[in-house]
Design an enzyme around this catalytic site. Structure first.
Site, PDB file in Angstrom:
ATOM      1  N   HIS A  61      -2.880  16.818  15.705  1.00  0.00           N
ATOM      2  CA  HIS A  61      -3.481  17.346  14.485  1.00  0.00           C
ATOM      3  C   HIS A  61      -4.343  16.238  13.887  1.00  0.00           C
ATOM      4  CE1 HIS A  61       0.087  15.211  13.167  1.00  0.00           C
ATOM      5  NE2 HIS A  61      -0.258  15.325  11.891  1.00  0.00           N
ATOM      6  N   HIS A  63      -4.304  14.576  10.800  1.00  0.00           N
ATOM      7  CA  HIS A  63      -3.903  13.636   9.767  1.00  0.00           C
ATOM      8  C   HIS A  63      -4.276  12.228  10.224  1.00  0.00           C
ATOM      9  CE1 HIS A  63      -0.788  16.449   7.667  1.00  0.00           C
ATOM     10  NE2 HIS A  63      -1.985  16.538   7.143  1.00  0.00           N
ATOM     11  N   ASP A  65      -2.964   9.329  10.362  1.00  0.00           N
ATOM     12  CA  ASP A  65      -2.097   8.478  11.176  1.00  0.00           C
ATOM     13  C   ASP A  65      -2.085   8.897  12.647  1.00  0.00           C
ATOM     14  OD1 ASP A  65      -0.754  10.798  10.317  1.00  0.00           O
ATOM     15  OD2 ASP A  65       1.218   9.878  10.476  1.00  0.00           O
ATOM     16  N   HIS A  66      -2.800   9.973  12.986  1.00  0.00           N
ATOM     17  CA  HIS A  66      -2.852  10.430  14.372  1.00  0.00           C
ATOM     18  C   HIS A  66      -4.254  10.346  14.984  1.00  0.00           C
ATOM     19  CE1 HIS A  66       1.279  12.178  14.535  1.00  0.00           C
ATOM     20  NE2 HIS A  66       1.103  12.095  13.224  1.00  0.00           N
ATOM     21  N   HIS A 138       3.626  22.586  11.296  1.00  0.00           N
ATOM     22  CA  HIS A 138       3.410  21.511  10.334  1.00  0.00           C
ATOM     23  C   HIS A 138       2.671  22.107   9.135  1.00  0.00           C
ATOM     24  CE1 HIS A 138       3.360  17.462   8.989  1.00  0.00           C
ATOM     25  NE2 HIS A 138       2.105  17.169   9.312  1.00  0.00           N
ATOM     26  N   HIS A 265       8.024   8.607  15.623  1.00  0.00           N
ATOM     27  CA  HIS A 265       7.393   8.999  14.358  1.00  0.00           C
ATOM     28  C   HIS A 265       8.349   8.793  13.178  1.00  0.00           C
ATOM     29  CE1 HIS A 265       5.122  11.478  11.419  1.00  0.00           C
ATOM     30  NE2 HIS A 265       4.078  11.129  12.153  1.00  0.00           N
TER      31      HIS A 265
END
Length: 303
Positions: A61, A63, A65-66, A138, A265
């Site tokens: 996805h 976000h 942090d990814h 999510h 995670h």
């Protein structure tokens, strides 16, 4: 064999002792990266692996942090003189998001191809292996991934003779190719036994523990799953922010009958996962706390 490295295990923000969650797998000269948070290329270098053979980058996805480590990784790929195209896979909006990030990495010596996911489950074939994407739950659109390496049956000489397959066709048929010879088409099933067990790696992060995850992780050799929280009293927070506890991940592993579970995670507030692992193992005994750089090699069964 499939080499697997959990490059980072952190969620939300990088820490001095923990990179953001990212996974790298290597099979027969092809490298697959899943997620690319800040610091991913540093983690690759610390592992001693190369970015140049990365053929596929999958995003769960969008976000930060990814995906925030992508511009730097692309520039490093370009500096490594990569010329071959790179395939990127992710939810709808992938091309728009990547091109926005590429404002600071506009000129690359290789083409980027995009595969935007729109179905609950999609399979992308990549030569000798396939990538299966599946929708999870999510607070924005998010996917999990399985890397699957099928394995054909052994060559069966008696079967080939019984089907009157000419000797000169055997080699190509054993490689899975159809062969036309003297007006007759011969197929691999005329010389091969039943398919043997292949390899399967399933990766899921940023989701509630929905049935779809267990369905797609079924009998995986390795299941890498989010465990955002291990501490007591975090259940409501996990539900609110659409994440998982260690114990919900363990229940998924047990339900899916996987061989091994790695947790990843972690919340920034969770400094050490190990104190919670006894309780996790009471649910799924072959569970392990993931850590940056944790590596294994998945091997085909000898049959």
């Amino acid at each position: 064999m499939l080499d697997v490295c959990l490059l980072g295990t952190g969620g939300m923000m990088p820490l001095p002792y923990r990179h953001l969650t990212s996974l790298m797998a290597r099979y027969n000269g092809s490298n697959i990266l899943i997620d690319c948070g800040e610091g991913t290329q540093v983690a690759i270098k610390e592992k001693g692996w190369s970015v140049k053979p990365i053929d596929v980058i999958c995003f769960t996805h969008y976000h930060a942090d990814h995906i925030s480590g992508l511009p730097g990784l692309l520039l490093t790929l370009g500096n490594a003189e990569r010329k071959e195209p790179v395939l990127m896979i992710g939810p709808r909006g992938l091309e728009r998001v990547v091109n926005s990030l590429r404002v600071i990495a506009p000129d690359l010596p290789f083409e980027i191809k995009f595969c935007e996911l729109s179905q609950n489950s999609q399979t992308i074939k990549m030569g000798e292996y396939e990538i299966e994407a599946f929708r999870v739950q999510h607070n924005i659109t998010c996917y999990g991934y399985s890397i699957k390496i099928p394995r054909t049956g052994k060559f069966d000489v008696e079967k080939a003779k019984a089907n009157q397959v000419p000797l000169k066709c055997w080699n190509c048929l054993q490689k899975g190719e159809n062969v036309e010879f003297e007006g007759i088409t011969y197929t691999p099933d005329m010389v091969l036994g039943s398919d043997r067990k292949g390899l399967k790696l399933t990766y899921c992060t940023d989701s509630r523990p929905v049935n779809n995850i267990a369905d797609h992780a079924q009998e995986a050799d390795l299941f890498i799953c989010e465990g955002m929280y291990g501490e007591d009293g975090k259940e409501q927070k996990a539900r609110e922010y659409k994440h998982m506890t260690f114990y919900e991940a363990a229940n998924l592993a047990q339900k899916a009958q996987v061989k091994e579970l790695w947790l990843t995670h972690y919340s920034p507030s969770l400094t050490r996962p190990e104190p919670y692992m006894n309780k996790v193992k009471s649910i799924f005994p072959n569970a392990k706390a993931g850590k940056d750089g944790k590596t294994c090699t998945l091997m085909f069964e000898n049959d």
